[in-house]
Design an enzyme around this catalytic site. Structure first.
Site, PDB file in Angstrom:
ATOM      1  CE1 TYR A 142      -4.503   2.083  -0.736  1.00 47.26           C
ATOM      2  CE2 TYR A 142      -4.885   0.137  -2.073  1.00 47.26           C
ATOM      3  CZ  TYR A 142      -4.711   1.510  -1.969  1.00 47.26           C
ATOM      4  OH  TYR A 142      -4.754   2.289  -3.093  1.00 47.26           O
ATOM      5  CE  LYS A 192       8.224   7.774  -6.197  1.00 47.48           C
ATOM      6  NZ  LYS A 192       8.632   8.831  -7.155  1.00 47.48           N
ATOM      7  CG  ASP A 225       7.860   8.627 -10.392  1.00 44.23           C
ATOM      8  OD1 ASP A 225       8.526   7.570 -10.451  1.00 44.23           O
ATOM      9  OD2 ASP A 225       8.366   9.713 -10.073  1.00 44.23           O
ATOM     10  CG  ASP A 249      -5.888   0.780  -6.160  1.00 41.67           C
ATOM     11  OD1 ASP A 249      -6.621   0.405  -7.094  1.00 41.67           O
ATOM     12  OD2 ASP A 249      -6.334   1.268  -5.106  1.00 41.67           O
ATOM     13  CG  ASP A 253      -8.061   1.297 -11.747  1.00 41.13           C
ATOM     14  OD1 ASP A 253      -8.137   0.057 -11.786  1.00 41.13           O
ATOM     15  OD2 ASP A 253      -8.819   2.007 -11.076  1.00 41.13           O
TER      16      ASP A 253
END
Ligand code: NAD
Length: 368
Positions: A142, A192, A225, A249, A253
């Site tokens: 970001y 990852k 993942d 992020d 959530d």
């Protein structure tokens, strides 16, 4: 001089309503538990724009830098949708995070027994769940440069950059290990490393911090993942999860929603330690200003009250009092007192925001 200084920024919409309840809780700890709070209050978001012409005045920013903890309600609302990007309410929040350098975002996902039926997962998978996601908040995709939309070969190209320095990874890893030490000595780091160089560096640094400072903590690594899959498959295998800004992020959530309602989710954002040994800190509910229910007494104040419980634990080193407050909310819910977002059975009579706050005070009184 007061023991603990707090800056309250209620913000917009239901932010002001839920913060009224937090004020009552602060007063209770002040009068009944002898915790001496020095509370000041100011504006942020749309409310600050209306008064100061900016979503965060410099004078408010200065106060935020000086106090032990900032408590924020929520910002935003339809009245501000057409403002220039630089004046939008959310910019006030982002400025605080950036200028205080709040790099570690703590997002607990805790399933209160009385709410286990609210999860989209089976009750036995979530009941008793208590995990903490530590998300890096001030770097990564970001913020990385270069970024933007350019034109190449007659077509538009969107570019963002995932970038982390060693020191950025190291400081958030330390924060996560410290947290694991206070909880159950277990940390899972997610990235990852199979496809991203940033992931390889992330894993290396986390390993180094582990070996040199926290060998007693049980450390594992997981591809992000797979982490998402495991969170919905068997969330109770985790205790503290450490991850970067982008994956955090999504994962936070996802984990938070395992527990049911947005009205129950607190958060903390922590930075470097100040001279008094306390970290720079801001505490806020995960939810927004909920314009659809504002002014109707329907907002659940629990997320904001639980954010104050995090302040008790992480800024004021009052872990026992934080547990007292969490238990009070647990017992209120168990007794069937619920705001409208937590109604289950047709015919249930919901309580208002104020009544919910009063019920928590009653439960606190009963805890003495
Ligand atoms: P929201 O979180 O405000 O609301 C989403 C839904 O959840 C709504 O139906 C709302 O009524 C409900 N809800 C939220 N909090 C609740 C509570 N405490 N009790 C009961 N119900 C609750 O998200 P949104 O509608 O997407 O955004 C509304 C505004 O809030 C926007 O301007 C957005 O930019 C802003 N926002 C601010 C923050 C923040 O301040 N940190 C976070 C998210 C959204």
């Amino acid at each position: 001089m007061s023991q603990y200084s707090i800056l309250i920024l209620p913000g917009d919409g239901i932010g002001t309503e839920v913060m009224d309840e937090v004020r009552k809780i602060i007063d209770w700890f002040d009068s009944k538990r002898g915790l001496d709070f020095d509370v000041i209050e100011d504006l942020v978001g749309g409310a600050a724009y209306d008064t100061y012409g900016t979503p965060l005045a410099d004078s408010t920013m200065d106060k935020a830098q000086e106090v032990d903890a900032v408590l924020l309600g929520a910002v935003g609302g339809p009245a501000y949708d057409d403002l220039d990007f630089s004046l939008k309410p959310e910019r006030g929040l982002l400025r605080i995070r950036k200028e205080m350098d709040l790099f570690a975002n703590l997002r607990p996902a805790q399933c209160f027994d009385a709410l286990a039926d609210f999860s989209s997962l089976k009750k036995d998978i979530v009941s008793g769940l208590d995990i903490m996601i530590v998300r890096e908040l001030t770097s990564g995709t970001y913020f990385g440069e270069p970024r933007g939309i350019t034109t190449e070969n007659n077509e538009r190209v969107g570019v963002n950059t995932m970038r982390y320095t060693e020191s950025e990874i190291e400081r958030v890893a330390r924060a996560a290990f410290e947290l694991a030490k206070r909880r159950n000595n277990k940390l899972c780091s997610m990235e990852k490393a199979n496809v991203l160089e940033v992931g390889v560096l992330w894993r290396d640094i986390v390993e180094e911090v582990h070996k040199s400072n926290y060998p007693e903590i049980e450390l594992s690594h997981m591809y992000a993942d797979n982490g998402a899959m495991q969170l919905v498959r068997q969330p109770k295998q985790f205790d503290v999860i450490l991850t970067d800004n982008l994956f955090g992020d999504l994962l936070s959530d996802c984990a938070a929603m395992l527990t049911g309602s947005l009205g129950m989710l607190p958060s903390a954002s922590l930075g470097a330690k100040m001279e008094n040994g306390r970290p720079k800190a801001m505490y806020e509910p995960v939810h927004g200003s909920a314009p659809d229910i504002m002014g109707q007494g329907k907002a659940n104040p629990s997320a904001c009250i639980l954010s104050f419980a995090m302040a008790l634990r992480y800024s004021f080193d009052q872990g026992d009092e934080a547990t007292r407050l969490e238990n009070a909310i647990q017992s209120v819910l168990a007794s069937g007192i619920r705001t409208p977002d937590l109604m289950q059975i047709e015919g249930d009579v919901p309580v208002s925001t104020t009544e919910m706050g009063d019920a928590v005070i009653d439960a606190l009184n009963n805890s003495l």
